[in-house]
Design a protein around this motif. Structure first.
Motif, PDB file in Angstrom:
ATOM      1  N   THR A  64       0.826  -1.202   0.000  1.00 53.02           N
ATOM      2  CA  THR A  64       0.000   0.000   0.000  1.00 53.02           C
ATOM      3  C   THR A  64       0.864   1.257   0.000  1.00 53.02           C
ATOM      4  O   THR A  64       2.024   1.229   0.419  1.00 53.02           O
ATOM      5  N   PRO A  65       0.296   2.377  -0.415  1.00 51.57           N
ATOM      6  CA  PRO A  65       1.024   3.642  -0.318  1.00 51.57           C
ATOM      7  C   PRO A  65       1.481   3.945   1.113  1.00 51.57           C
ATOM      8  O   PRO A  65       2.533   4.550   1.309  1.00 51.57           O
ATOM      9  N   GLN A  66       0.719   3.523   2.088  1.00 50.52           N
ATOM     10  CA  GLN A  66       1.079   3.742   3.490  1.00 50.52           C
ATOM     11  C   GLN A  66       2.431   3.092   3.807  1.00 50.52           C
ATOM     12  O   GLN A  66       3.284   3.688   4.468  1.00 50.52           O
ATOM     13  N   VAL A  67       2.642   1.886   3.339  1.00 52.70           N
ATOM     14  CA  VAL A  67       3.918   1.189   3.555  1.00 52.70           C
ATOM     15  C   VAL A  67       5.039   1.931   2.830  1.00 52.70           C
ATOM     16  O   VAL A  67       6.107   2.175   3.398  1.00 52.70           O
ATOM     17  N   TRP A  68       4.798   2.307   1.595  1.00 45.52           N
ATOM     18  CA  TRP A  68       5.804   3.035   0.821  1.00 45.52           C
ATOM     19  C   TRP A  68       6.161   4.365   1.482  1.00 45.52           C
ATOM     20  O   TRP A  68       7.331   4.759   1.492  1.00 45.52           O
ATOM     21  N   ALA A  69       5.172   5.058   2.025  1.00 48.99           N
ATOM     22  CA  ALA A  69       5.451   6.347   2.675  1.00 48.99           C
ATOM     23  C   ALA A  69       6.387   6.160   3.860  1.00 48.99           C
ATOM     24  O   ALA A  69       7.321   6.944   4.057  1.00 48.99           O
ATOM     25  N   HIS A  70       6.166   5.127   4.657  1.00 51.96           N
ATOM     26  CA  HIS A  70       7.068   4.850   5.782  1.00 51.96           C
ATOM     27  C   HIS A  70       8.476   4.541   5.273  1.00 51.96           C
ATOM     28  O   HIS A  70       9.464   4.989   5.866  1.00 51.96           O
ATOM     29  N   TYR A  71       8.581   3.788   4.210  1.00 52.05           N
ATOM     30  CA  TYR A  71       9.890   3.457   3.648  1.00 52.05           C
ATOM     31  C   TYR A  71      10.603   4.734   3.186  1.00 52.05           C
ATOM     32  O   TYR A  71      11.759   4.980   3.532  1.00 52.05           O
ATOM     33  N   ILE A  72       9.924   5.547   2.405  1.00 54.55           N
ATOM     34  CA  ILE A  72      10.522   6.761   1.851  1.00 54.55           C
ATOM     35  C   ILE A  72      10.916   7.731   2.964  1.00 54.55           C
ATOM     36  O   ILE A  72      11.994   8.329   2.930  1.00 54.55           O
ATOM     37  N   ASP A  73      10.046   7.869   3.959  1.00 58.37           N
ATOM     38  CA  ASP A  73      10.288   8.831   5.041  1.00 58.37           C
ATOM     39  C   ASP A  73      11.231   8.296   6.111  1.00 58.37           C
ATOM     40  O   ASP A  73      11.705   9.057   6.958  1.00 58.37           O
TER      41      ASP A  73
END
Length: 126
Positions: A64-73
């Protein structure tokens, strides 16, 4: 497509260089996939519920985008009780797709890291 937001998102993805490579629809759902340079976008409907997933190109891992956001941030996930609303998922794709593409292209270990973040969101150890 059938939903105005879906037409708009599809047009955005095409402008970003993504190509539609799968569009399967049935009365109970849909699977729509776009392939870009280093990511794939998966738009899924199951009995009226829509969600968006991203995967590194060539990977079977869809997150999900939520997982990707944590990775990126680089942030630690807090267990979540539900998925983010569709509008938040769409906003991530429109505003942070380039960051996700860069991450997918640069990190050969991204699958393992995304899985660890997802486990954290599900309440498992991080």
């Amino acid at each position: 497509m059938d939903e105005p937001w879906l037409d708009e998102l599809a047009e955005f993805l095409r402008r970003e260089g993504y190509a539609l490579y799968e569009d399967q629809r049935s009365p109970g759902g849909a699977v729509i996939r776009f392939r870009g340079h280093s990511c794939e976008i998966h738009i899924t409907n199951d009995r009226g519920d829509w969600w968006i997933g991203l995967s590194p190109l060539g990977s079977d891992l869809i997150m999900t985008p939520q997982v990707w956001a944590h990775y990126i941030d680089g942030t630690k996930p807090v267990p979540a009780t539900q998925a983010e609303p569709l509008d938040v998922q769409i906003t991530f794709v429109k505003e942070r797709l380039k960051e996700a593409e860069l991450a997918a292209a640069r990190d050969p270990d991204i699958d393992r890291k995304l899985i660890a973040i997802n486990r954290g969101l599900l309440g498992f150890d991080f």
